[in-house]
Design a protein around this motif. Structure first.
Motif, PDB file in Angstrom:
ATOM      1  N   TYR A 158       0.929  -1.169  -0.094  1.00 25.12           N
ATOM      2  CA  TYR A 158       0.125   0.006  -0.050  1.00 25.12           C
ATOM      3  C   TYR A 158       1.004   1.273  -0.066  1.00 25.12           C
ATOM      4  O   TYR A 158       1.493   1.690   1.023  1.00 25.12           O
ATOM      5  CB  TYR A 158      -0.976  -0.007   1.339  1.00 25.12           C
ATOM      6  CG  TYR A 158      -1.783  -1.111   1.359  1.00 25.12           C
ATOM      7  CD1 TYR A 158      -2.900  -1.309   0.655  1.00 25.12           C
ATOM      8  CD2 TYR A 158      -1.404  -2.188   2.040  1.00 25.12           C
ATOM      9  CE1 TYR A 158      -3.773  -2.496   0.538  1.00 25.12           C
ATOM     10  CE2 TYR A 158      -2.307  -3.747   1.985  1.00 25.12           C
ATOM     11  CZ  TYR A 158      -3.182  -3.795   1.435  1.00 25.12           C
ATOM     12  OH  TYR A 158      -3.887  -4.696   1.561  1.00 25.12           O
ATOM     13  N   CYS A 159       0.825   1.953  -1.151  1.00 26.69           N
ATOM     14  CA  CYS A 159       1.677   2.900  -1.219  1.00 26.69           C
ATOM     15  C   CYS A 159       0.823   4.487  -0.919  1.00 26.69           C
ATOM     16  O   CYS A 159      -0.142   4.552  -1.602  1.00 26.69           O
ATOM     17  CB  CYS A 159       2.057   2.976  -2.786  1.00 26.69           C
ATOM     18  SG  CYS A 159       3.435   1.730  -2.881  1.00 26.69           S
ATOM     19  N   ILE A 160       1.295   4.892   0.127  1.00 30.96           N
ATOM     20  CA  ILE A 160       0.292   6.026   0.786  1.00 30.96           C
ATOM     21  C   ILE A 160       1.028   7.408   0.317  1.00 30.96           C
ATOM     22  O   ILE A 160       2.346   7.577   0.532  1.00 30.96           O
ATOM     23  CB  ILE A 160       0.360   5.882   2.152  1.00 30.96           C
ATOM     24  CG1 ILE A 160      -0.229   4.633   2.683  1.00 30.96           C
ATOM     25  CG2 ILE A 160      -0.499   7.083   2.721  1.00 30.96           C
ATOM     26  CD1 ILE A 160      -1.579   4.192   1.908  1.00 30.96           C
ATOM     27  N   ASN A 161       0.233   8.323  -0.126  1.00 25.57           N
ATOM     28  CA  ASN A 161       0.724   9.776  -0.649  1.00 25.57           C
ATOM     29  C   ASN A 161       1.145  10.418   0.523  1.00 25.57           C
ATOM     30  O   ASN A 161       0.493  10.367   1.382  1.00 25.57           O
ATOM     31  CB  ASN A 161      -0.290  10.409  -1.477  1.00 25.57           C
ATOM     32  CG  ASN A 161      -0.722   9.778  -2.577  1.00 25.57           C
ATOM     33  OD1 ASN A 161      -0.046   8.981  -3.329  1.00 25.57           O
ATOM     34  ND2 ASN A 161      -1.943  10.053  -3.217  1.00 25.57           N
ATOM     35  N   LEU A 162       2.129  10.798   0.737  1.00 26.91           N
ATOM     36  CA  LEU A 162       2.698  11.866   1.917  1.00 26.91           C
ATOM     37  C   LEU A 162       1.563  13.085   2.133  1.00 26.91           C
ATOM     38  O   LEU A 162       1.585  13.292   3.397  1.00 26.91           O
ATOM     39  CB  LEU A 162       4.242  12.416   1.612  1.00 26.91           C
ATOM     40  CG  LEU A 162       4.944  11.231   1.902  1.00 26.91           C
ATOM     41  CD1 LEU A 162       6.628  12.017   1.680  1.00 26.91           C
ATOM     42  CD2 LEU A 162       5.209  11.074   3.383  1.00 26.91           C
ATOM     43  N   VAL A 163       1.169  13.539   1.259  1.00 22.66           N
ATOM     44  CA  VAL A 163       0.170  14.728   1.444  1.00 22.66           C
ATOM     45  C   VAL A 163      -1.003  13.997   2.202  1.00 22.66           C
ATOM     46  O   VAL A 163      -1.616  14.861   3.211  1.00 22.66           O
ATOM     47  CB  VAL A 163      -0.419  15.359   0.058  1.00 22.66           C
ATOM     48  CG1 VAL A 163      -1.082  14.206  -0.717  1.00 22.66           C
ATOM     49  CG2 VAL A 163      -0.997  16.752   0.510  1.00 22.66           C
ATOM     50  N   SER A 164      -1.367  12.652   2.243  1.00 18.85           N
ATOM     51  CA  SER A 164      -2.454  12.306   3.071  1.00 18.85           C
ATOM     52  C   SER A 164      -2.119  12.137   4.476  1.00 18.85           C
ATOM     53  O   SER A 164      -3.086  12.090   5.334  1.00 18.85           O
ATOM     54  CB  SER A 164      -2.698  10.854   2.350  1.00 18.85           C
ATOM     55  OG  SER A 164      -3.258  10.987   0.836  1.00 18.85           O
ATOM     56  N   ILE A 165      -0.987  12.063   4.471  1.00 21.96           N
ATOM     57  CA  ILE A 165      -0.326  11.983   6.199  1.00 21.96           C
ATOM     58  C   ILE A 165       0.347  13.104   6.725  1.00 21.96           C
ATOM     59  O   ILE A 165       0.637  13.143   7.913  1.00 21.96           O
ATOM     60  CB  ILE A 165       0.322  10.601   6.315  1.00 21.96           C
ATOM     61  CG1 ILE A 165       1.748  10.529   5.728  1.00 21.96           C
ATOM     62  CG2 ILE A 165      -0.335   9.325   6.057  1.00 21.96           C
ATOM     63  CD1 ILE A 165       2.650   9.469   5.809  1.00 21.96           C
ATOM     64  N   ALA A 166       0.497  14.185   6.025  1.00 18.46           N
ATOM     65  CA  ALA A 166       1.275  15.217   6.463  1.00 18.46           C
ATOM     66  C   ALA A 166       0.235  16.081   7.214  1.00 18.46           C
ATOM     67  O   ALA A 166      -0.889  16.119   7.153  1.00 18.46           O
ATOM     68  CB  ALA A 166       1.658  16.220   5.327  1.00 18.46           C
ATOM     69  N   GLY A 167       0.943  16.919   8.323  1.00 19.29           N
ATOM     70  CA  GLY A 167       0.085  17.677   9.208  1.00 19.29           C
ATOM     71  C   GLY A 167       0.716  18.792   9.420  1.00 19.29           C
ATOM     72  O   GLY A 167       1.865  19.253   8.943  1.00 19.29           O
TER      73      GLY A 167
END
Length: 84
Positions: free
Chosen positions: A60-69
């Motif tokens: 599962y390749c997750i986009n960093l923008v999805s986990i950035a805060g």
């Protein structure tokens, strides 16, 4: 944190693919769904990334923008600026 592999293995695999790559046992399925076309979304429908299986199984390749805060202080400062 990686499950069933070292942090070094996680970083190496992620760097080789260009984005954070998680395995089945590392996904919190309480909050993530994988659609039929391989798209990974949050339970509220936000796009997170894609499942791109390889020889080791699901990846599962997750986009960093999805986990950035944003740090809490930065959030507070942004709120203050908007009030004026």
């Amino acid at each position: 944190a990686p499950i069933g592999r070292t942090v070094s293995d996680f970083v190496t695999e992620s760097k080789s693919h260009g984005w954070p790559s998680f395995r089945d046992e590392e996904v919190n399925w309480k909050y993530v769904r994988c659609l039929e076309d391989g798209e990974c979304v949050s339970t509220t429908g936000t796009h997170l990334g894609h499942n791109l299986p390889d020889s080791k199984g699901n990846r599962y390749c997750i986009n960093l923008v999805s986990i950035a805060g944003r740090p809490i202080q930065e959030e507070a400062n942004a709120f203050e600026c908007k009030r004026f």
